[in-house]
Design an enzyme around this catalytic site. Sequence first.
Site, PDB file in Angstrom:
ATOM      1  CG  HIS A   1      -0.335  -0.658   2.379  1.00 25.29           C
ATOM      2  ND1 HIS A   1      -0.057   0.905   3.170  1.00 25.29           N
ATOM      3  CD2 HIS A   1      -0.009  -1.237   3.764  1.00 25.29           C
ATOM      4  CE1 HIS A   1       0.718   0.174   4.637  1.00 25.29           C
ATOM      5  NE2 HIS A   1      -0.224  -0.975   4.329  1.00 25.29           N
ATOM      6  CG  HIS A   2       2.889   1.204  -2.564  1.00 29.35           C
ATOM      7  ND1 HIS A   2       4.116   0.907  -2.968  1.00 29.35           N
ATOM      8  CD2 HIS A   2       2.113   0.788  -3.365  1.00 29.35           C
ATOM      9  CE1 HIS A   2       3.887  -0.043  -3.905  1.00 29.35           C
ATOM     10  NE2 HIS A   2       2.642  -0.384  -3.778  1.00 29.35           N
ATOM     11  CB  CYS A   3       3.820   4.667   3.416  1.00 28.97           C
ATOM     12  SG  CYS A   3       5.377   3.929   3.648  1.00 28.97           S
ATOM     13  CB  CYS A   4      -1.102   6.175   0.152  1.00 34.40           C
ATOM     14  SG  CYS A   4      -0.669   4.943  -1.141  1.00 34.40           S
ATOM     15  CD  GLN A   5      -3.936   0.178   5.456  1.00 40.71           C
ATOM     16  OE1 GLN A   5      -2.821   0.458   6.322  1.00 40.71           O
ATOM     17  NE2 GLN A   5      -4.270  -1.303   5.394  1.00 40.71           N
TER      18      GLN A   5
END
Length: 180
Positions: A91-95
């Site tokens: 989720h690339h730190c943008c959940q």
Amino acid sequence: EAGTPHIAGAVGLGAAIDVITQLDRAAVAEYEQELLAYATEEISHVPGLRIIGTAEHKSGVISFVMEDPPLASLDVGMQLDAAGIAVRTGHHCCQPVMDHFEIPSTTRASFAPYNTKADVDALVAALQSMAVAARGRASAASITDCDKRRYLYPEATADTPDKAARELIEVFAFLPDWTE
């Protein structure tokens, strides 16, 4: 911190900083945008793949999902890794944003000055091969031994992750102590 300092890492960081500070940042940005445009065009031809994030002005990254048939981004990342292609999955730190758009995870390819069109071509070829294998269209004769090792995974050990976790707990409960 106790122990031997990470001397090699410090030396490597210093060398990397020396290289980066000598680059023409405008030329690097232009090159990355050219590579991004090329990658976006080429990757858009992979069957079943959907690019996530198509803003006009963006950095040199492409996030995508394999939807038809659906492939988990972790599986895509592992298969690309087996092909020697490094990507990031999750989720690339943008959940919160991904939750809002109901996207559980993506695979993300990032481009930098050291990447080439050949790198993009390798990524696209691997994704196309995955798409074909996932759709079951590849005949047994056309899949090499290397492809079989890359794409065939063991069957699931349980119906759900929770059931697999419970089974592991039961197995570990039989061991006399933590060292075993």
